[in-house]
Design a protein around this motif. Structure first.
Motif, PDB file in Angstrom:
ATOM      1  N   CYS A   1       0.923  -1.133   0.095  1.00  0.00           N
ATOM      2  CA  CYS A   1      -0.152   0.076  -0.011  1.00  0.00           C
ATOM      3  C   CYS A   1       0.769   1.199   0.057  1.00  0.00           C
ATOM      4  O   CYS A   1       1.771   1.343   0.982  1.00  0.00           O
ATOM      5  CB  CYS A   1      -0.881   0.044   1.334  1.00  0.00           C
ATOM      6  SG  CYS A   1      -1.719   1.596   1.529  1.00  0.00           S
TER       7      CYS A   1
ATOM      8  N   GLN B   1     -19.598   2.239  -2.674  1.00  0.00           N
ATOM      9  CA  GLN B   1     -18.400   1.284  -3.393  1.00  0.00           C
ATOM     10  C   GLN B   1     -19.168   1.165  -4.804  1.00  0.00           C
ATOM     11  O   GLN B   1     -20.121   0.318  -4.779  1.00  0.00           O
ATOM     12  CB  GLN B   1     -18.166   0.222  -2.597  1.00  0.00           C
ATOM     13  CG  GLN B   1     -17.045  -0.423  -3.352  1.00  0.00           C
ATOM     14  CD  GLN B   1     -16.429  -1.859  -2.546  1.00  0.00           C
ATOM     15  OE1 GLN B   1     -17.156  -2.326  -1.807  1.00  0.00           O
ATOM     16  NE2 GLN B   1     -15.228  -1.964  -2.673  1.00  0.00           N
TER      17      GLN B   1
ATOM     18  N   TYR C   1     -20.040   5.664   3.394  1.00  0.00           N
ATOM     19  CA  TYR C   1     -19.245   5.380   2.133  1.00  0.00           C
ATOM     20  C   TYR C   1     -20.016   4.818   1.053  1.00  0.00           C
ATOM     21  O   TYR C   1     -21.055   3.913   1.177  1.00  0.00           O
ATOM     22  CB  TYR C   1     -18.055   4.701   2.424  1.00  0.00           C
ATOM     23  CG  TYR C   1     -16.942   5.312   3.019  1.00  0.00           C
ATOM     24  CD1 TYR C   1     -17.027   5.517   4.477  1.00  0.00           C
ATOM     25  CD2 TYR C   1     -15.828   5.687   2.383  1.00  0.00           C
ATOM     26  CE1 TYR C   1     -15.889   6.184   5.224  1.00  0.00           C
ATOM     27  CE2 TYR C   1     -14.815   6.555   3.147  1.00  0.00           C
ATOM     28  CZ  TYR C   1     -14.863   6.667   4.570  1.00  0.00           C
ATOM     29  OH  TYR C   1     -13.748   7.469   5.063  1.00  0.00           O
TER      30      TYR C   1
ATOM     31  N   TRP D   1      -5.549  -0.937   7.224  1.00  0.00           N
ATOM     32  CA  TRP D   1      -5.792  -2.010   6.580  1.00  0.00           C
ATOM     33  C   TRP D   1      -6.834  -2.454   6.952  1.00  0.00           C
ATOM     34  O   TRP D   1      -7.413  -2.592   8.147  1.00  0.00           O
ATOM     35  CB  TRP D   1      -4.666  -3.313   6.780  1.00  0.00           C
ATOM     36  CG  TRP D   1      -3.378  -2.920   5.949  1.00  0.00           C
ATOM     37  CD1 TRP D   1      -2.163  -2.218   6.191  1.00  0.00           C
ATOM     38  CD2 TRP D   1      -3.033  -3.023   4.493  1.00  0.00           C
ATOM     39  NE1 TRP D   1      -1.239  -2.237   5.635  1.00  0.00           N
ATOM     40  CE2 TRP D   1      -1.825  -2.724   4.433  1.00  0.00           C
ATOM     41  CE3 TRP D   1      -3.826  -3.832   3.561  1.00  0.00           C
ATOM     42  CZ2 TRP D   1      -1.288  -2.994   2.969  1.00  0.00           C
ATOM     43  CZ3 TRP D   1      -3.243  -3.642   2.164  1.00  0.00           C
ATOM     44  CH2 TRP D   1      -1.953  -3.540   2.279  1.00  0.00           C
ATOM     45  N   TYR D   2      -7.993  -2.884   6.017  1.00  0.00           N
ATOM     46  CA  TYR D   2      -9.165  -3.523   6.356  1.00  0.00           C
ATOM     47  C   TYR D   2      -9.359  -4.632   5.176  1.00  0.00           C
ATOM     48  O   TYR D   2      -8.621  -4.833   4.166  1.00  0.00           O
ATOM     49  CB  TYR D   2     -10.416  -2.773   5.802  1.00  0.00           C
ATOM     50  CG  TYR D   2     -10.556  -1.639   7.161  1.00  0.00           C
ATOM     51  CD1 TYR D   2     -10.118  -0.289   6.866  1.00  0.00           C
ATOM     52  CD2 TYR D   2     -11.591  -1.708   8.024  1.00  0.00           C
ATOM     53  CE1 TYR D   2      -9.916   0.745   7.751  1.00  0.00           C
ATOM     54  CE2 TYR D   2     -11.593  -0.701   8.858  1.00  0.00           C
ATOM     55  CZ  TYR D   2     -11.046   0.704   8.716  1.00  0.00           C
ATOM     56  OH  TYR D   2     -11.174   1.342   9.735  1.00  0.00           O
TER      57      TYR D   2
ATOM     58  N   GLY E   1     -13.037   1.409  -5.495  1.00  0.00           N
ATOM     59  CA  GLY E   1     -12.690   1.631  -3.989  1.00  0.00           C
ATOM     60  C   GLY E   1     -14.115   2.176  -3.579  1.00  0.00           C
ATOM     61  O   GLY E   1     -14.849   2.776  -3.862  1.00  0.00           O
TER      62      GLY E   1
ATOM     63  N   LEU F   1      -8.118  -3.901   1.724  1.00  0.00           N
ATOM     64  CA  LEU F   1      -8.254  -2.412   1.538  1.00  0.00           C
ATOM     65  C   LEU F   1      -7.281  -1.770   2.409  1.00  0.00           C
ATOM     66  O   LEU F   1      -7.373  -2.114   3.581  1.00  0.00           O
ATOM     67  CB  LEU F   1      -9.744  -2.095   1.788  1.00  0.00           C
ATOM     68  CG  LEU F   1     -10.793  -2.696   0.599  1.00  0.00           C
ATOM     69  CD1 LEU F   1     -12.220  -2.174   1.119  1.00  0.00           C
ATOM     70  CD2 LEU F   1     -10.343  -2.116  -0.414  1.00  0.00           C
ATOM     71  N   CYS F   2      -6.626  -0.848   1.662  1.00  0.00           N
ATOM     72  CA  CYS F   2      -5.579   0.119   2.501  1.00  0.00           C
ATOM     73  C   CYS F   2      -6.403   1.512   2.522  1.00  0.00           C
ATOM     74  O   CYS F   2      -6.931   1.630   1.437  1.00  0.00           O
ATOM     75  CB  CYS F   2      -4.574   0.025   1.901  1.00  0.00           C
ATOM     76  SG  CYS F   2      -3.183   1.279   2.580  1.00  0.00           S
ATOM     77  N   ALA F   3      -6.194   2.282   3.383  1.00  0.00           N
ATOM     78  CA  ALA F   3      -6.633   3.568   3.624  1.00  0.00           C
ATOM     79  C   ALA F   3      -5.794   4.445   4.464  1.00  0.00           C
ATOM     80  O   ALA F   3      -4.960   4.036   5.107  1.00  0.00           O
ATOM     81  CB  ALA F   3      -8.035   3.564   4.246  1.00  0.00           C
TER      82      ALA F   3
ATOM     83  N   PHE G   1      -9.734   5.629   0.518  1.00  0.00           N
ATOM     84  CA  PHE G   1      -9.436   4.191   0.398  1.00  0.00           C
ATOM     85  C   PHE G   1      -8.647   3.744  -1.005  1.00  0.00           C
ATOM     86  O   PHE G   1      -8.863   4.618  -2.215  1.00  0.00           O
ATOM     87  CB  PHE G   1     -10.738   3.325   0.584  1.00  0.00           C
ATOM     88  CG  PHE G   1     -11.070   3.099   1.848  1.00  0.00           C
ATOM     89  CD1 PHE G   1     -11.658   3.869   2.431  1.00  0.00           C
ATOM     90  CD2 PHE G   1     -10.739   1.992   2.201  1.00  0.00           C
ATOM     91  CE1 PHE G   1     -12.219   3.990   3.750  1.00  0.00           C
ATOM     92  CE2 PHE G   1     -11.493   1.765   3.818  1.00  0.00           C
ATOM     93  CZ  PHE G   1     -12.035   2.822   4.528  1.00  0.00           C
TER      94      PHE G   1
END
Lengths: 115, 113
Positions: free
Chosen positions: A23, B38, B36, A34-35, B43, A91-93, A106
């Motif tokens: 990421c 999607q 949010y 991180w998710y 994303g 997923l990274c944010a 994200f």
């Protein structure tokens, strides 16, 4: 880049192998998360980095999962001895800071498939 | 600890109809609230957020959400949906002073002609 970048976008691996997910957060963002997104399970928090503080690892599901953040920027999530239940989108944010300004941006995610 | 409940996993509606996506949260401390979105193969993007002040918040594409502290809810509404609103919507909460988001399981909004 302008946004959070994750690589690879897709990864297929054999059960038992190790994988590394990368990421690149938005430049200047001090917080990184991180998710994991599994079908029908929503987003599950894994780990949180904030500046030079010790990371919050409370969401990591097992000791096969680890993450590091080098130089306060790029982060790598490592899954050792992958299992089929590890299949998910990771997923990274990143965000600027704590508190009210902490809007998380994200990346597109890495789709991991363990076969 | 916080938790978020999105009761509806899927909401089918016809184009131009109104829609409400429900979100309830649980927390022992004050929170910030987020929605949010999607879109398919994309994303997550922030749709709107409640931090403080007016309990009614709006997005640029016609969605709005109202923070109701007594009912611990933050339902998302739109008076007239478009095909392009088809997406998965996630409600999220974070405790004041702490950035980690806790997400609901998501609601898939399916808009048909």
């Amino acid at each position: 880049g302008a946004g959070v970048s994750q690589s690879p976008s897709n990864k297929v691996t054999e059960k038992g192998k190790d994988v590394e997910l990368r990421c690149d957060p938005i430049s200047g963002h001090t917080a990184l998360y991180w998710y994991r997104q599994s079908l029908g399970q929503g987003l599950e928090f894994l780990i949180y980095f904030q500046g030079n503080s010790a990371p919050d690892k409370s969401g990591l599901p097992s000791d096969r999962f680890s993450a590091e953040r080098t130089g306060g920027s790029v982060s790598t999530l490592t899954i050792q001895r992958t299992q089929q239940e590890d299949s998910a989108v990771y997923l990274c944010a990143s965000s600027l800071a704590r508190g009210r300004r902490a809007e998380a941006f994200f990346g597109q995610g890495t789709r991991l498939t363990v076969v | 600890a916080q938790s978020v409940t999105q009761l509806d996993s899927q909401v089918p509606v016809f184009e131009e109809a109104p829609v409400e996506l429900r979100c309830n949260y649980s927390s022992s401390v004050s929170v910030y609230l987020f929605w949010y979105v999607q879109y398919p193969n994309q994303g997550l993007q922030l749709l709107l957020k409640y931090l403080s002040g007016s309990t009614l918040v709006e997005s640029i594409n016609g969605f709005e959400a109202e923070f109701n502290k007594s009912q611990t809810s933050f339902h998302l509404r739109k008076p007239s949906v478009h095909i392009s609103d088809t997406a998965e919507y996630f409600c999220a909460v974070s405790a004041l002073g702490y950035s980690t988001l806790t997400f609901g399981k998501g609601t898939m909004l399916l808009v048909s002609p």
